[in-house]
Enzyme design. Structure first.
Site, PDB file in Angstrom:
ATOM      1  N   THR A 165       0.631  -0.465  -0.580  1.00 14.57           N
ATOM      2  CA  THR A 165       0.084  -0.159   0.505  1.00 14.57           C
ATOM      3  C   THR A 165       1.511   1.361   0.080  1.00 14.57           C
ATOM      4  O   THR A 165       0.555   2.496  -0.510  1.00 14.57           O
ATOM      5  CB  THR A 165      -1.129   0.310   1.165  1.00 14.57           C
ATOM      6  OG1 THR A 165      -1.576  -1.021   1.163  1.00 14.57           O
ATOM      7  CG2 THR A 165      -1.733   0.859   1.162  1.00 14.57           C
ATOM      8  N   SER A 223       1.386  -7.406  -1.675  1.00 18.25           N
ATOM      9  CA  SER A 223       2.528  -8.168  -0.653  1.00 18.25           C
ATOM     10  C   SER A 223       1.602 -10.330  -0.529  1.00 18.25           C
ATOM     11  O   SER A 223       1.758 -10.529  -0.058  1.00 18.25           O
ATOM     12  CB  SER A 223       2.757  -8.300   1.256  1.00 18.25           C
ATOM     13  OG  SER A 223       0.756  -7.870   1.868  1.00 18.25           O
ATOM     14  N   THR A 238       1.580  -4.837   4.149  1.00 17.72           N
ATOM     15  CA  THR A 238       1.269  -5.176   5.124  1.00 17.72           C
ATOM     16  C   THR A 238       0.372  -6.010   5.405  1.00 17.72           C
ATOM     17  O   THR A 238       0.843  -7.177   6.886  1.00 17.72           O
ATOM     18  CB  THR A 238       0.684  -3.614   6.165  1.00 17.72           C
ATOM     19  OG1 THR A 238      -0.953  -4.231   4.985  1.00 17.72           O
ATOM     20  CG2 THR A 238       1.455  -2.977   6.439  1.00 17.72           C
ATOM     21  N   ASP A 239       0.360  -7.047   4.105  1.00 22.40           N
ATOM     22  CA  ASP A 239      -0.953  -7.576   4.706  1.00 22.40           C
ATOM     23  C   ASP A 239       0.367  -8.807   4.943  1.00 22.40           C
ATOM     24  O   ASP A 239      -0.323 -10.314   6.095  1.00 22.40           O
ATOM     25  CB  ASP A 239      -1.398  -8.192   3.432  1.00 22.40           C
ATOM     26  CG  ASP A 239      -2.633  -7.962   3.460  1.00 22.40           C
ATOM     27  OD1 ASP A 239      -2.809  -7.158   4.152  1.00 22.40           O
ATOM     28  OD2 ASP A 239      -3.207  -7.513   2.576  1.00 22.40           O
TER      29      ASP A 239
HETATM   30  N1  ASP Z   1      -2.532  -5.238   1.089  1.00 18.14           N
HETATM   31  C1  ASP Z   1      -1.636  -5.022   0.900  1.00 18.14           C
HETATM   32  C2  ASP Z   1      -0.906  -5.065   0.794  1.00 18.14           C
HETATM   33  O1  ASP Z   1      -0.171  -6.102   1.374  1.00 18.14           O
HETATM   34  C3  ASP Z   1      -1.963  -4.051   2.186  1.00 18.14           C
HETATM   35  C4  ASP Z   1      -0.555  -2.682   2.913  1.00 18.14           C
HETATM   36  O2  ASP Z   1      -0.003  -2.758   2.391  1.00 18.14           O
HETATM   37  O3  ASP Z   1      -1.172  -2.494   4.046  1.00 18.14           O
HETATM   38  O4  ASP Z   1       0.050  -5.511  -0.502  1.00 18.14           O
END
Ligand code: ASP
Length: 337
Positions: free
Chosen positions: A13, A57, A90-91
């Protein structure tokens, strides 16, 4: 002279914008564009930008984690580098961070960072998180702390932290132990060391045939049987509470152990250790007697990562048991500054 920090960008993100046609966030910015959102970055450190990959991710695999680990190990081995910051979606961030924690051998800070809001949203948290991560990477107190995750002003240990909320900025938390420290404006404060017992698994390969099963009421052993037939080398079971499974699962666990498949038991509770407290059919005591290994207080996804590396190093029951169960939590509570 400024400290030199490598920033490795992988996507997530922090690199995303809302695509006007899809009307949802997709990777868009490279590392140079992301750091351009931070004013006066050169006052903090000399930054080397490495645009490693740009993916969400959920696309990250353990093989990518292994490749990334080798890259980071090369960077930290260089005398001119003070620390490495890795920007990641973050995932799956907690899995990659823990992978590197087990793989990399260094006293230098290795920091994971990300964002919960994309560039297109109000309150894009990428720049403030990046600054906090760089401040941590250049702090003299950040050495020998293992791999860390810096988000929303908290510094957490890779082996302890989990993503706890789907959208809150305060999502990365160590529910059981609390943060290692905080970044308070320009101050980096550590309150304690991590519960990491500095386990380093000296392997350059991975065992990919390791699976994760989450237990729910009334479940039988069908999923375990399926993975036995797929040639599993290890299975992590996220069990109930203190480490118990439904009795209908026990026979399949016996079958798996008979085929030399390592079974690691962790809890589906977000904190606390598993143990052989219960003696009924499917209880932790009975599972332990069958040869199930306790994964102490690791989360299921982290236990899977650890088992992938451990099996690649040595597929030996005593080794795997010791690396999971000797978790040496008797590290004194240390205040570094
Ligand atoms: N869906 C995103 C990822 O993990 C979430 C993020 O980066 O906060 O790429």
């Amino acid at each position: 002279m400024n400290e030199k920090v490598v920033m490795i960008f992988t996507g997530g993100t922090i690199s995303m914008k809302i695509d006007p046609e899809i009307k949802a966030a997709v990777p868009s910015l490279d590392g140079h564009e992301i750091v351009s959102y931070v004013n006066n970055l050169d006052e903090l450190a000399d930054i080397i930008v490495d645009n490693y990959i740009s993916i969400p991710s959920p696309f990250i695999t353990p093989n990518i984690m292994l490749d990334l680990s080798k890259l980071v190990q090369e960077y930290v081995s260089r005398d001119d580098i003070t620390g490495v910051v890795i920007s990641h979606g973050t995932d799956t961030l907690e899995e990659t961070a823990y992978f590197l924690d087990l793989y990399i051998k260094t006293e230098k800070p290795v920091i994971f960072v990300g964002a919960m809001r994309s560039v297109s949203e109000l309150g894009y948290d990428g720049p403030s998180n990046l600054v906090a991560a760089i401040r941590t990477a250049t702090s003299p107190f950040a050495k020998n702390k293992g791999v860390m995750v810096v988000m929303n002003g908290d510094i957490n240990a890779a082996n302890e932290v989990i993503k706890t909320h789907t959208m809150s900025l305060n999502t990365f938390r160590s529910i059981e132990f609390g943060p290692l420290g905080i970044v308070d404006n320009d101050e980096v404060l550590f309150y304690r060391n991590s519960t990491n017992n500095s386990i380093h698994i000296p392997t350059n390969t991975l065992e990919n045939k390791v699976y994760l099963i989450k237990v729910a009421s009334g479940m039988d052993g069908d999923l375990i049987d399926y993975y036995i037939n797929k040639g599993a080398k290890g299975i992590v079971i996220e069990a109930f509470g203190r480490g118990n499974v439904p009795p209908m699962m026990v026979n399949s666990i016996k079958q798996a152990i008979a085929r030399n498949i390592k079974i690691i038991l962790v809890s589906r509770c977000p904190s606390g250790r598993v143990s052989g407290s219960y003696g009924y059919n499917g209880g932790g005591k009975m599972l332990c007697e069958l040869g199930v290994i306790f994964g102490t207080n690791l989360s299921g996804p982290k236990a899977r990562i650890k088992l992938m590396l451990a099996l690649a190093y040595k597929n030996d029951y005593e080794y795997i048991k010791s690396i999971f169960e000797d978790d040496n939590l008797n590290i004194p509570f240390v205040k570094d500054n």
